[in-house]
Write a protein that holds these residues in place. Sequence first.
Motif, PDB file in Angstrom:
ATOM      1  N   UNK A   1       8.242   1.234  -4.799  1.00  0.00           N
ATOM      2  CA  UNK A   1       7.914   1.846  -3.780  1.00  0.00           C
ATOM      3  C   UNK A   1       8.585   3.294  -3.599  1.00  0.00           C
TER       4      UNK A   1
ATOM      5  N   UNK B   1       1.499   3.188   3.571  1.00  0.00           N
ATOM      6  CA  UNK B   1       2.884   2.686   3.095  1.00  0.00           C
ATOM      7  C   UNK B   1       3.613   1.556   4.813  1.00  0.00           C
ATOM      8  N   UNK B   2       3.747   0.833   4.551  1.00  0.00           N
ATOM      9  CA  UNK B   2       4.569   0.201   5.727  1.00  0.00           C
ATOM     10  C   UNK B   2       5.755   1.414   6.007  1.00  0.00           C
ATOM     11  N   UNK B   3       6.430   2.220   5.500  1.00  0.00           N
ATOM     12  CA  UNK B   3       7.309   3.381   5.707  1.00  0.00           C
ATOM     13  C   UNK B   3       6.645   3.941   6.520  1.00  0.00           C
ATOM     14  N   UNK B   4       4.888   4.259   6.971  1.00  0.00           N
ATOM     15  CA  UNK B   4       4.069   5.326   7.755  1.00  0.00           C
ATOM     16  C   UNK B   4       4.356   4.573   9.218  1.00  0.00           C
TER      17      UNK B   4
ATOM     18  N   UNK C   1       7.072  11.355   4.106  1.00  0.00           N
ATOM     19  CA  UNK C   1       6.489  11.837   5.507  1.00  0.00           C
ATOM     20  C   UNK C   1       5.053  12.659   5.631  1.00  0.00           C
TER      21      UNK C   1
ATOM     22  N   UNK D   1       0.979  -0.619   0.108  1.00  0.00           N
ATOM     23  CA  UNK D   1       0.082   0.012   0.078  1.00  0.00           C
ATOM     24  C   UNK D   1       1.242   1.535   0.005  1.00  0.00           C
TER      25      UNK D   1
ATOM     26  N   UNK E   1       8.039   6.873  -0.613  1.00  0.00           N
ATOM     27  CA  UNK E   1       6.924   6.979   0.511  1.00  0.00           C
ATOM     28  C   UNK E   1       6.959   8.410   0.486  1.00  0.00           C
TER      29      UNK E   1
END
Lengths: 182, 184
Positions: B131, A33-36, B135, A28, B133
């Motif tokens: 992937x 996201x897993x980084x969240x 913050x 996701x 991301x």
Amino acid sequence: MTVELLTLLTPIVPGRTADLRQTLRRLPTGNESPFAGVPRTHTARWVVLEHFGMGDPARRRRLDPALLLFSAAFDGPLEPWLEDLRAGLGPTAEEVWSYCSRWPGTAGGTAFANWLLEHRVHHTLPFLGNPDATRTQIEDGQQLRQKLMDFTVWAHREQRSPAELRKGYEQAVSGAEVPELS
Amino acid sequence: MSDQDGRVYALTMATAIKPWGQLWLPLFCNAARRFEFITAPLRRLAFIRAAHWTIIHAVPDGKGGWQPLRPPQFLFESNYDVDLGPYIDTFAQALPWHMRGVWASGYGYPGVIPTDGFHRWVNEHRFTADHYWCAYPEATAKMVEAGLKIADRLRDFEAAVKTVDDEGFALEYDRLLIELQRYL
């Protein structure tokens, strides 16, 4: 400098590259996201590298084994952040890096961190837009900016007395939450 | 698969380094780390959050060791606010000699201007993130900067208005607004 950068190149187990790519692309994104779930992290990426020199057939070099690039910008120091990474990613760390050779698993925290650091490449030239701003400071700054903009719109919508102005400011900007301003 | 999260874009690219670049790039990068005037224009462009260049001489062999990479690669990773086309165009127009300093030792480097060729070269050497991301994906680098300035200034403002009456508050607020209006 508060913010640190990390880049890792981990070797993918031969024959597992396509599966890893699929796994990564199924993760996701955005807030999910897993980084969240990894505190103090600003940005992070995973990229599967199968070749270098892609645009130049004469110098195209197939990587054997293929590599998984991981890089992140985070609030240092590094070692506690690696523990945050292990805990924050949870099962996703296993799901992703278990496609890589000599993966030690996440059960022993030190083994995980050591394995990652064995695959670190050191940046020749790092550049940070705001090297001294933590993620919390940046997020707080964004909230304050929004609150001040909302308050300013409210304050100028009609004539406010100094007392109203002060009360409105204390509610809207200093307060923990922005109240409904009428 | 995406090089974008909200308003933030990721670029990952690697270019093979010519022999002379293997001498030149460490010198150039070392100078850029030491002398801020070299990277100051990057800061002024204000749309890069984080970027890094890495000379890769060896890669993991999967058996616990590293195997040499010939020729070495120059890995570039960036996190920035605009689409790749304007990103390259702005760089090429604003920082042509920096661009040459960084990329000219790459095999196949077509020159920075006109930007079409450079754009094609970047596309040929870039990897799409599997992937990515961020913050705070809705805040541009300028918004981040503005938020930090506002937070700093509000600390002073709140200390200053603690001991003043309502009229004094209104006066300080007017001053605050004049100072911060370009960040709102």
